[in-house]
Enzyme design. Structure first.
Site: not given
Length: 335
Positions: A149-150
């Site tokens: 995930d970012r």
């Protein structure tokens, strides 16, 4: 990359092109081959031109899962990119290197910082992979093996050869890798709660004016038609005042799995802006924690060339380590 043999290098983007498959693309699925070659073209459009038969491999129709081989000729129909995409293409991603945990002829393993996407798309112009390709123009092949995930920092693996990519991805799909994260959650996690086995369902939150919104995940019953079994193992690493630092190992790689599983138990991850305690998050920001406390700490896999076991760890980023140290009790010690 593929060699253009049916149109000149300066040809307009709207012309028919014939691409010759090179060494670095041999064995790749047709859809993935096209997504790489047609940067910026929406996935839906790529799949549409495959289904319609406009894409041809050696003059014949081919399905999305067809494997292209060295020397194959792939006909690509005219594709017009939106002005937004053309503007982005004119401004390439800034070159950037990241802390290297391991590198050899087969793979590159880095410590990804939080706040950086692994690739462009969904409103993000570029990510780790685009920046690394700009920083390493001599690299003939560089692809993501998996994703983070970012908002999540930690160990990220990239392949430098097609053979390494397929062998490593087979390990990830076959659940032959070991992925352990460090997560700080609100409250006192019960030391006896070691396994979370709850199905998850991925859905989209409706956006404004009927537009597609954010991707979200929730726990559902096992009888839900789109339920995906999801298993998370949890171990208490340390008690930190009003928080608990957990070692979290995932046995399935579902979207947002750790975040949703931990929140479902009443112990959301500190700083999680989707599934967390928003009032607590505001308080944590005033204390200096301006990101989610989730870190891909340890990764175990077999080397794609030698088969030897590899174990790599990315230390906690400075901002997370400092926050944990501030909340450590004088008598606190690892459990």
């Amino acid at each position: 990359m593929a060699r253009i043999i049916g149109a000149g290098a300066g040809a307009a983007k709207a012309e028919v092109k014939t691409l010759e498959v090179g060494d670095d693309s041999a064995g790749q699925r047709l859809d993935n081959f096209l997504l790489r070659e047609l940067k910026g073209v929406p996935k839906t459009h790529v799949y549409r031109i495959i289904r319609s038969g406009e894409v041809r491999v050696n003059k014949g129709r081919a399905a999305a899962d067809t494997r292209v081989e060295l020397g194959d000729r792939v006909r690509v129909p005219p594709v017009r990119l939106p002005e937004r995409v053309l503007d982005t293409a004119a401004r390439p991603a800034p070159a950037r290197e990241f802390p290297v945990l391991m590198e050899d002829e087969q793979l590159l393993v880095i410590a990804k910082p939080a706040g950086v996407a692994v690739h462009g798309g969904s409103g993000v112009s570029f990510g780790v992979i685009e920046q690394l390709r700009q920083a390493r123009p001599q690299a003939r092949f560089l692809e993501l093996v998996h994703r983070l995930d970012r908002e999540t920092s930690g160990v990220l693996v990239l392949a430098k050869k097609r053979s390494a990519l397929t062998r490593l991805q087979d390990q990830f799909r076959g659940r032959e890798t070991g992925k352990t994260y460090l997560a700080l959650v609100a409250g006192a996690w019960p030391a006896t709660r070691k396994v979370i086995d709850l199905p998850l369902h991925k859905y989209l939150v409706a956006g404004e004016d009927g537009a597609a919104g954010e991707r979200r995940v929730k726990v559902v019953g096992s009888d839900h038609p789109e339920a995906k079994r999801s298993i998370t193992l949890v171990r208490v690493a340390r008690r930190l005042g009003a928080f608990t630092l957990l070692e979290v190992t995932i046995k399935t790689g579902r979207t947002h799995q750790i975040r949703v599983h931990l929140a479902s138990q009443g112990h959301p991850i500190a700083g999680d802006d989707k599934y967390g305690d928003f009032e607590l998050n505001r308080s944590l920001q005033r204390q200096g924690l301006r990101r989610m406390f989730l870190h891909a700490w340890r990764l175990q896999f077999r080397h794609p060339a030698t088969g030897e076991p590899v174990q790599l760890e990315a230390p906690l980023p400075t901002e997370l380590q400092q926050f944990a140290d501030r909340h450590a009790q004088p008598t606190a010690s690892p459990v």
